[in-house]
Design a protein around this motif. Structure first.
Motif, PDB file in Angstrom:
ATOM      1  N   ALA A 139       0.904  -1.156   0.059  1.00  0.00           N
ATOM      2  CA  ALA A 139      -0.155   0.144  -0.060  1.00  0.00           C
ATOM      3  C   ALA A 139       0.758   1.260  -0.032  1.00  0.00           C
ATOM      4  N   PHE A 140       0.096   2.168  -0.017  1.00  0.00           N
ATOM      5  CA  PHE A 140       0.887   3.713  -0.281  1.00  0.00           C
ATOM      6  C   PHE A 140       1.511   4.274   0.850  1.00  0.00           C
ATOM      7  N   GLY A 141       1.035   4.143   2.229  1.00  0.00           N
ATOM      8  CA  GLY A 141       1.361   4.709   3.366  1.00  0.00           C
ATOM      9  C   GLY A 141       0.150   5.594   3.735  1.00  0.00           C
ATOM     10  N   TRP A 142       0.384   6.518   4.603  1.00  0.00           N
ATOM     11  CA  TRP A 142      -0.732   7.201   4.973  1.00  0.00           C
ATOM     12  C   TRP A 142      -1.669   7.713   3.697  1.00  0.00           C
ATOM     13  N   GLY A 143      -3.051   7.458   3.640  1.00  0.00           N
ATOM     14  CA  GLY A 143      -3.717   8.064   2.614  1.00  0.00           C
ATOM     15  C   GLY A 143      -3.501   9.687   2.204  1.00  0.00           C
ATOM     16  N   MET A 144      -3.926  10.273   1.332  1.00  0.00           N
ATOM     17  CA  MET A 144      -3.555  11.648   0.963  1.00  0.00           C
ATOM     18  C   MET A 144      -3.905  12.602   2.326  1.00  0.00           C
ATOM     19  N   LYS A 145      -4.842  12.187   3.100  1.00  0.00           N
ATOM     20  CA  LYS A 145      -5.195  13.005   3.822  1.00  0.00           C
ATOM     21  C   LYS A 145      -3.849  13.119   5.171  1.00  0.00           C
ATOM     22  N   GLY A 146      -3.467  11.863   5.326  1.00  0.00           N
ATOM     23  CA  GLY A 146      -2.536  11.845   6.533  1.00  0.00           C
ATOM     24  C   GLY A 146      -1.353  12.628   5.797  1.00  0.00           C
ATOM     25  N   HIS A 147      -0.699  12.226   4.626  1.00  0.00           N
ATOM     26  CA  HIS A 147       0.411  13.073   4.293  1.00  0.00           C
ATOM     27  C   HIS A 147       0.170  14.519   4.214  1.00  0.00           C
ATOM     28  N   ASP A 148      -0.909  14.986   3.717  1.00  0.00           N
ATOM     29  CA  ASP A 148      -1.317  16.442   3.836  1.00  0.00           C
ATOM     30  C   ASP A 148      -1.349  17.023   5.312  1.00  0.00           C
ATOM     31  N   ILE A 149      -1.556  16.182   6.233  1.00  0.00           N
ATOM     32  CA  ILE A 149      -1.552  16.551   7.514  1.00  0.00           C
ATOM     33  C   ILE A 149       0.009  16.909   7.996  1.00  0.00           C
ATOM     34  N   VAL A 150       0.643  15.730   7.711  1.00  0.00           N
ATOM     35  CA  VAL A 150       2.028  15.994   7.813  1.00  0.00           C
ATOM     36  C   VAL A 150       2.865  17.189   7.488  1.00  0.00           C
TER      37      VAL A 150
ATOM     38  N   ALA B 279       4.893  22.580   7.570  1.00  0.00           N
ATOM     39  CA  ALA B 279       5.082  23.914   7.194  1.00  0.00           C
ATOM     40  C   ALA B 279       4.444  24.841   8.247  1.00  0.00           C
ATOM     41  N   ASN B 280       3.960  24.569   9.114  1.00  0.00           N
ATOM     42  CA  ASN B 280       3.508  25.189  10.447  1.00  0.00           C
ATOM     43  C   ASN B 280       4.795  25.483  11.511  1.00  0.00           C
ATOM     44  N   ASN B 281       5.548  24.769  11.316  1.00  0.00           N
ATOM     45  CA  ASN B 281       6.846  24.945  12.099  1.00  0.00           C
ATOM     46  C   ASN B 281       8.045  25.145  11.481  1.00  0.00           C
ATOM     47  N   LEU B 282       7.803  25.363  10.146  1.00  0.00           N
ATOM     48  CA  LEU B 282       9.318  26.141   9.326  1.00  0.00           C
ATOM     49  C   LEU B 282       9.841  27.644   9.834  1.00  0.00           C
ATOM     50  N   LYS B 283      11.065  27.819  10.051  1.00  0.00           N
ATOM     51  CA  LYS B 283      11.381  29.055  10.368  1.00  0.00           C
ATOM     52  C   LYS B 283      11.216  29.853   8.963  1.00  0.00           C
TER      53      LYS B 283
ATOM     54  N   MET C 104       2.379  20.565   1.033  1.00  0.00           N
ATOM     55  CA  MET C 104       1.150  19.905   0.892  1.00  0.00           C
ATOM     56  C   MET C 104       0.900  19.543  -0.539  1.00  0.00           C
ATOM     57  N   TYR C 105       1.345  20.478  -1.326  1.00  0.00           N
ATOM     58  CA  TYR C 105       1.123  20.055  -2.885  1.00  0.00           C
ATOM     59  C   TYR C 105       1.906  18.793  -3.261  1.00  0.00           C
ATOM     60  N   TYR C 106       3.030  18.606  -2.699  1.00  0.00           N
ATOM     61  CA  TYR C 106       3.702  17.421  -2.936  1.00  0.00           C
ATOM     62  C   TYR C 106       3.724  16.245  -2.027  1.00  0.00           C
ATOM     63  N   SER C 107       2.744  16.391  -1.207  1.00  0.00           N
ATOM     64  CA  SER C 107       2.877  15.414   0.204  1.00  0.00           C
ATOM     65  C   SER C 107       2.454  14.051  -0.582  1.00  0.00           C
ATOM     66  N   SER C 108       1.712  13.928  -1.439  1.00  0.00           N
ATOM     67  CA  SER C 108       1.547  12.546  -1.820  1.00  0.00           C
ATOM     68  C   SER C 108       2.025  11.969  -3.217  1.00  0.00           C
ATOM     69  N   TRP C 109       2.611  13.025  -3.905  1.00  0.00           N
ATOM     70  CA  TRP C 109       3.376  12.850  -5.079  1.00  0.00           C
ATOM     71  C   TRP C 109       3.927  11.555  -5.308  1.00  0.00           C
TER      72      TRP C 109
ATOM     73  N   SER D 268     -10.314  19.176   7.597  1.00  0.00           N
ATOM     74  CA  SER D 268      -9.356  19.638   6.381  1.00  0.00           C
ATOM     75  C   SER D 268      -8.056  19.652   7.247  1.00  0.00           C
ATOM     76  N   TYR D 269      -6.880  19.669   6.268  1.00  0.00           N
ATOM     77  CA  TYR D 269      -5.538  19.649   6.934  1.00  0.00           C
ATOM     78  C   TYR D 269      -5.411  20.630   7.882  1.00  0.00           C
ATOM     79  N   THR D 270      -5.864  21.786   7.556  1.00  0.00           N
ATOM     80  CA  THR D 270      -5.522  22.997   8.224  1.00  0.00           C
ATOM     81  C   THR D 270      -6.369  22.879   9.549  1.00  0.00           C
ATOM     82  N   GLU D 271      -7.423  22.203   9.632  1.00  0.00           N
ATOM     83  CA  GLU D 271      -8.210  22.166  10.799  1.00  0.00           C
ATOM     84  C   GLU D 271      -7.321  20.884  11.684  1.00  0.00           C
ATOM     85  N   TRP D 272      -6.881  20.040  11.063  1.00  0.00           N
ATOM     86  CA  TRP D 272      -5.954  19.160  11.855  1.00  0.00           C
ATOM     87  C   TRP D 272      -4.752  19.811  12.546  1.00  0.00           C
TER      88      TRP D 272
END
Ligand SMILES: [Zn+2]
Length: 253
Positions: free
Chosen positions: A14-25, A30-34, A51-56, A173-177
């Motif tokens: 299988a793929f790993g986290w589904g798209m939602k999981g990878h978007d959340i990660v 992104a929320n913790n980058l300097k 997030m654009y590339y999280s499941s690429w 949404s990933y933002t709400e997560w």
């Protein structure tokens, strides 16, 4: 979301986290980058977000130019084995891939296009190394062969942990997560972000073994399982996001 394939080299399917999981990660990272690091990454990713590339990597794994990455999403560790003792996949696994990617990015010697590619790999694979059943047993293909039902529908244990728990527990949404789980203070975040990819694999595998113990074949899973295990999903996504941010902050400081 779950696609079953059997690679000749044999392995997880299988793929790993589904798209939602990878978007959340990616969104937690992104929320913790300097700020300066976020700016550099924005340039490296040609204006796109993490997030654009999280499941690429999941989308291109079967495309000819990227087939060499097909086994990089997991490391199947059989019962009674450790990563060190298990037979290694000759085409690489999530740990060998991550170590190589991080070391290449740190070296500063990659061309611009290779750097972009390696950042895209990194965003995804830090998610996968925290995905419990991606360290599942080789003998059952990372629990793809463990049949269970999820709210009455037949599925397998791998799929429950890749997708269903994340998708079912909350309709965020990933933002709400991010708003709801990226809430630790700075000191606690720093503590969670420590360790090496090898440490994270060992930690994820311990989570995975507990899941095997708690979820025998033919388990009928529904609300109770979701409530009991939801905090584990949250914990793994948060660890992955904070660690991804930490790696990127240290490479692009
Ligand atoms: Zn993956």
């Amino acid at each position: 979301m779950l696609v079953s394939i059997c690679l000749s080299s044999c392995c997880s399917t299988a793929f790993g986290w589904g798209m939602k999981g990878h978007d959340i990660v990616a969104a937690i990272a992104a929320n913790n980058l300097k700020p300066g690091v976020a700016k550099k990454l924005n340039r490296i990713l040609d204006g796109h977000t993490l997030m654009y590339y999280s499941s690429w990597m999941d989308f291109i794994r079967k495309d000819e130019p990227y087939q060499y990455t097909a086994t990089w999403h997991y490391a199947n560790i059989d019962a009674g084995e450790t990563y060190e003792s298990m037979p290694k996949n000759p085409t690489g696994d999530v740990l060998t891939a991550l170590n190589e990617i991080i070391s290449k990015l740190r070296s500063g010697t990659l061309s611009d296009s290779m750097q972009t590619l390696y950042v895209k790999f990194l965003i995804h694979l830090v998610g996968d190394i925290h995905c419990p059943m991606h360290t599942g047993h080789l003998s059952d293909l990372g629990a793809n062969k463990i049949s269970v039902t999820w709210f009455g529908k037949p599925t397998n244990l791998h799929a429950v942990w890749d997708d269903m728990l994340v998708e079912s527990a909350k309709k965020w949404s990933y933002t709400e997560w991010v708003d709801n789980i990226d809430i630790l203070d700075r000191k606690r975040k720093q503590q969670l972000a420590t360790g090496t990819p090898a440490d994270w694999l060992t930690e994820t595998h311990a989570v995975c073994e507990k899941i095997y113990e708690d979820t025998p074949e033919d388990s009928e899973l529904s609300y109770q399982y979701m409530f009991d295990n939801y905090p584990v999903v949250e914990q793994q996504l948060l660890r992955a996001g904070l660690r991804l941010a930490d790696i990127l902050n240290s490479i692009y400081k």
